[in-house]
Scaffold this motif. Structure first.
Motif, mmCIF file in Angstrom:
data_model
loop_
_atom_site.group_PDB
_atom_site.id
_atom_site.type_symbol
_atom_site.label_atom_id
_atom_site.label_comp_id
_atom_site.label_asym_id
_atom_site.label_seq_id
_atom_site.Cartn_x
_atom_site.Cartn_y
_atom_site.Cartn_z
ATOM 1 N N THR A 52 12.210 -10.712 51.103
ATOM 2 C CA THR A 52 12.197 -10.553 52.558
ATOM 3 C C THR A 52 13.291 -11.397 53.197
ATOM 4 N N VAL A 53 13.433 -12.640 52.730
ATOM 5 C CA VAL A 53 14.478 -13.528 53.252
ATOM 6 C C VAL A 53 15.857 -12.969 52.915
ATOM 7 N N ARG A 54 16.039 -12.511 51.685
ATOM 8 C CA ARG A 54 17.344 -11.944 51.294
ATOM 9 C C ARG A 54 17.702 -10.736 52.168
ATOM 10 N N THR A 55 16.739 -9.881 52.396
ATOM 11 C CA THR A 55 16.975 -8.698 53.228
ATOM 12 C C THR A 55 17.277 -9.102 54.667
ATOM 13 N N ARG A 56 16.512 -10.034 55.183
ATOM 14 C CA ARG A 56 16.694 -10.481 56.573
ATOM 15 C C ARG A 56 18.091 -11.046 56.813
ATOM 16 N N PHE A 57 18.606 -11.814 55.866
ATOM 17 C CA PHE A 57 19.894 -12.481 56.054
ATOM 18 C C PHE A 57 21.011 -11.852 55.216
ATOM 19 N N ALA A 58 20.838 -10.615 54.791
ATOM 20 C CA ALA A 58 21.827 -9.952 53.934
ATOM 21 C C ALA A 58 23.213 -9.914 54.566
ATOM 22 N N ALA A 59 23.285 -9.778 55.871
ATOM 23 C CA ALA A 59 24.583 -9.694 56.559
ATOM 24 C C ALA A 59 25.164 -11.067 56.881
ATOM 25 N N ASN A 60 24.454 -12.130 56.551
ATOM 26 C CA ASN A 60 24.915 -13.474 56.880
ATOM 27 C C ASN A 60 25.279 -14.213 55.589
ATOM 28 N N PRO A 61 26.579 -14.326 55.268
ATOM 29 C CA PRO A 61 26.978 -14.983 54.022
ATOM 30 C C PRO A 61 26.716 -16.491 54.003
ATOM 31 N N GLU A 62 26.363 -17.072 55.144
ATOM 32 C CA GLU A 62 26.065 -18.508 55.201
ATOM 33 C C GLU A 62 24.676 -18.830 54.669
ATOM 34 N N VAL A 63 23.841 -17.800 54.493
ATOM 35 C CA VAL A 63 22.465 -17.997 54.038
ATOM 36 C C VAL A 63 22.345 -17.526 52.594
ATOM 37 N N VAL A 64 21.811 -18.417 51.751
ATOM 38 C CA VAL A 64 21.554 -18.100 50.350
ATOM 39 C C VAL A 64 20.073 -18.347 50.099
ATOM 40 N N CYS A 65 19.444 -17.436 49.372
ATOM 41 C CA CYS A 65 18.028 -17.604 49.033
ATOM 42 C C CYS A 65 17.895 -17.745 47.527
ATOM 43 N N ARG A 66 17.146 -18.729 47.104
ATOM 44 C CA ARG A 66 16.862 -18.979 45.695
ATOM 45 C C ARG A 66 15.353 -19.103 45.509
#
Length: 131
Positions: free
Chosen positions: A89-103
């Motif tokens: 969900t986090v990856r999808t939400r911020f997919a267009a924002n390269p400043e956000v990485v989810c691990r």
């Protein structure tokens, strides 16, 4: 330990009578987002370049951190969310924002060295640049 249990019992007894206020979980009112505004106002923020949201869940806190800290010069946001559904969900939400990485896991892939994580209170953590 006894004091903690006493506090819980007191809350269970007094809350229904209106003497013990319920815990406010709205981050706009309970101070959680004020922490971000406080961090943005600190002159020390210039030595930091990243924010970690541990237990990112749906990314609400990360979105608030981006809105408040990106204008202050923070440019990297790391979400750590071990639950696969929430991580996606986090990856999808911020997919267009390269400043956000989810691990899903936050472990180093190198031996030696360390990353200094400084507690800023309220559950927030800030990583010092260059470490």
């Amino acid at each position: 330990m006894w004091i903690k249990e006493y506090g819980k019992a007191k809350a269970r007894l007094l809350r229904p009578l209106g003497f013990e206020p319920a815990r406010d979980t709205d981050p706009e009112r309970n101070g959680e987002y004020r922490l971000l505004e406080w961090l943005a106002s600190l002159s020390e923020r210039k030595q930091y370049d990243s924010v970690i949201d541990v237990g990112a869940n749906m990314g609400e806190w990360t979105a608030a951190a981006i809105a408040r800290l990106k204008p202050a010069g923070i440019g990297r946001f790391l979400c750590v969310e071990p639950v696969p559904h929430f991580a996606q969900t986090v990856r999808t939400r911020f997919a267009a924002n390269p400043e956000v990485v989810c691990r899903e896991v936050a472990l180093s892939d190198t031996d030696g060295g360390f990353i200094e994580i400084t507690s800023a209170g309220g559950g927030a953590r800030v990583i010092e640049s260059g470490r």
